[in-house]
Design an enzyme around this catalytic site. Structure first.
Site, PDB file in Angstrom:
ATOM      1  N   ARG A   1       0.808  -1.228   0.000  1.00  0.00           N
ATOM      2  CA  ARG A   1       0.000   0.000   0.000  1.00  0.00           C
ATOM      3  C   ARG A   1       0.831   1.262   0.000  1.00  0.00           C
ATOM      4  NH1 ARG A   1      -3.334  -3.717   2.300  1.00  0.00           N
ATOM      5  NH2 ARG A   1      -1.334  -4.469   2.968  1.00  0.00           N
ATOM      6  N   THR A   2       1.737   1.359   0.966  1.00  0.00           N
ATOM      7  CA  THR A   2       2.440   2.630   1.158  1.00  0.00           C
ATOM      8  C   THR A   2       3.295   2.961  -0.063  1.00  0.00           C
ATOM      9  OG1 THR A   2       2.458   2.159   3.515  1.00  0.00           O
ATOM     10  CG2 THR A   2       3.907   3.904   2.768  1.00  0.00           C
TER      11      THR A   2
ATOM     12  N   LYS B   1      22.182   1.643  10.181  1.00  0.00           N
ATOM     13  CA  LYS B   1      22.639   3.014   9.972  1.00  0.00           C
ATOM     14  C   LYS B   1      24.055   2.996   9.449  1.00  0.00           C
ATOM     15  CE  LYS B   1      20.006   5.117  13.556  1.00  0.00           C
ATOM     16  NZ  LYS B   1      20.094   5.469  14.926  1.00  0.00           N
TER      17      LYS B   1
ATOM     18  N   ARG C   1      11.413   3.871   3.749  1.00  0.00           N
ATOM     19  CA  ARG C   1      10.985   2.912   4.784  1.00  0.00           C
ATOM     20  C   ARG C   1      12.200   2.104   5.193  1.00  0.00           C
ATOM     21  NH1 ARG C   1       5.730  -0.938   4.815  1.00  0.00           N
ATOM     22  NH2 ARG C   1       4.854   1.067   5.449  1.00  0.00           N
TER      23      ARG C   1
ATOM     24  N   HIS D   1       5.075   6.368  11.594  1.00  0.00           N
ATOM     25  CA  HIS D   1       4.540   6.163  10.242  1.00  0.00           C
ATOM     26  C   HIS D   1       3.558   7.320   9.987  1.00  0.00           C
ATOM     27  CE1 HIS D   1       3.320   4.350   6.613  1.00  0.00           C
ATOM     28  NE2 HIS D   1       2.959   3.146   7.019  1.00  0.00           N
TER      29      HIS D   1
HETATM   30  C1  NCD Z   1       1.691  -0.747   8.356  1.00  0.00           C
HETATM   31  C2  NCD Z   1       3.182  -0.671   8.457  1.00  0.00           C
HETATM   32  O1  NCD Z   1       3.914  -1.109   7.576  1.00  0.00           O
HETATM   33  O2  NCD Z   1       3.619  -0.148   9.456  1.00  0.00           O
HETATM   34  N1  NCD Z   1       1.217  -1.038   7.096  1.00  0.00           N
HETATM   35  C3  NCD Z   1       1.050  -0.042   6.229  1.00  0.00           C
HETATM   36  O3  NCD Z   1       1.885   0.827   6.078  1.00  0.00           O
HETATM   37  N2  NCD Z   1      -0.094  -0.029   5.559  1.00  0.00           N
HETATM   38  C4  NCD Z   1       1.097  -1.606   9.375  1.00  0.00           C
HETATM   39  C5  NCD Z   1       1.546  -3.021   9.437  1.00  0.00           C
HETATM   40  O4  NCD Z   1       2.409  -3.473   8.709  1.00  0.00           O
HETATM   41  O5  NCD Z   1       0.993  -3.701  10.286  1.00  0.00           O
END
Ligand code: NCD
Length: 316
Positions: A64-65, A92, A114, A142
């Site tokens: 999704r993200t 890091k 991410r 997040h």
């Molecule tokens: C979340 C994440 O990756 O932190 N998912 C997301 O971004 N939609 C939540 C999760 O993975 O549980």
């Protein structure tokens, strides 16, 4: 695009909502409302970010993200490149720093990142010049997910101030919970959290957050229930009862839903473990806003990219 002169996110890295004022959150939500209209058009393309370039740098898995940041950039006419590395190498230090330097040297305007290390986005914002947008750093933050959760709630309920919001499940490992709590409190919600004792972190002694051992107490009369994914990949041995126990004691199902308000809104950041933290009928039922969250996520990411890359810079 700014609605007023005091709130502006121009040039600002988005690493956590602790750095946002309520006014800045409002600016993002108001901008997302405009962006949502673009997504709902037949031709979803505006020239706002023409000539800007964005790199999505994902060291952890994402559907999704990553996709929504990519589409958000493309709908705004930016050039978007996604680098997908689930590399297990160091957190890091040199390797991350070098990757960031390399991307910076190519002249990009924003890096959406991410990473499994908490603080990775803040580190990036210190070492390179492009705007950094945190798409999740370990269990820390997040921010774009919290903003899309706020946006989804506001679209359904008109306002956030005064709502009773329950957050249920694996709070300890959830960057979503942490960012949600910070953002929701800033907009005046009352937060109730519940989960297995071992998954409830001690640092949650914010004013406005109530911790419950029984999920029933947290969701009673709730306007919103945010059901968190059990983060099986971040679990250490001994923190978690069996899956069946978890579903029985904490799972959000039709029976439990009756305790909440009649018009309760169900959120889940995805991906879902159906039958574990949420039942299939709740996930697909009338109260579920889970798919709205996904569409709203694109609008929020369009808002963040627009505001940071075109907004007037703050004088400091
Ligand atoms: C979340 C994440 O990756 O932190 N998912 C997301 O971004 N939609 C939540 C999760 O993975 O549980």
């Amino acid at each position: 695009m700014e609605k007023n002169l005091t709130a502006t996110l121009g040039g600002k890295s988005i690493t956590k909502l602790e750095n946002f004022s309520a006014e800045e959150i409002r600016l993002v939500l108001d901008t997302a409302k405009e962006m949502k209209k673009i997504i709902q058009r037949d031709i979803k393309k505006v020239p706002t970010l023409r000539g800007k370039s964005i790199v999505n740098l994902f060291f952890e898995p994402s559907t999704r993200t990553r996709t929504s940041f990519e589409l958000a950039g493309k709908y705004l006419s930016a050039d978007v490149v996604s680098i997908n590395t689930s590399s297990s190498s160091v957190v890091k230090g040199e390797s991350l720093r070098d990757t960031l330097y390399t991307i910076e040297a190519m002249g990009v305007d924003a890096i959406v990142m991410r990473h499994k290390a908490e603080g990775a986005a803040d580190f990036a914002a210190k070492v390179v010049k492009p705007v950094i947008i945190n798409a999740g750093d370990g269990a820390h933050a997040h921010p774009s997910q919290a903003l899309l959760d706020l946006f989804t709630i506001e679209q359904a309920k008109d306002q956030i101030d005064g709502l009773k919001i329950a957050i249920v499940g694996d709070i300890l490992h959830s960057r979503v919970a942490r960012s949600d709590i910070v953002g929701m409190l800033k907009l005046g919600a009352e937060i109730h959290i519940a989960g297995p004792k071992t998954l409830l972190p001690r640092f949650l002694d914010f004013d406005g957050v109530k911790i419950h051992e029984r999920v029933e107490d947290a969701i009673e009369n709730a306007d919103v229930i945010n059901v968190l994914r059990i983060q099986l990949e971040r679990q250490q041995a001994g923190l978690f009862p069996s899956m069946r126990e978890y579903a029985r004691i904490f799972g959000i199902n039709d029976e439990r839903l009756k305790l909440a308000k009649d018009d309760v809104l169900i959120l889940h950041p995805g991906p879902q473990n159906k039958g574990l933290e949420i039942s299939t009928s709740v996930a697909y039922g009338n109260h579920s806003a889970i798919r709205d969250q996904v569409q709203n996520g694109v609008a929020i990411r369009m808002a963040l990219l627009t505001l940071t890359l075109t907004g007037k810079k703050q004088n400091n």
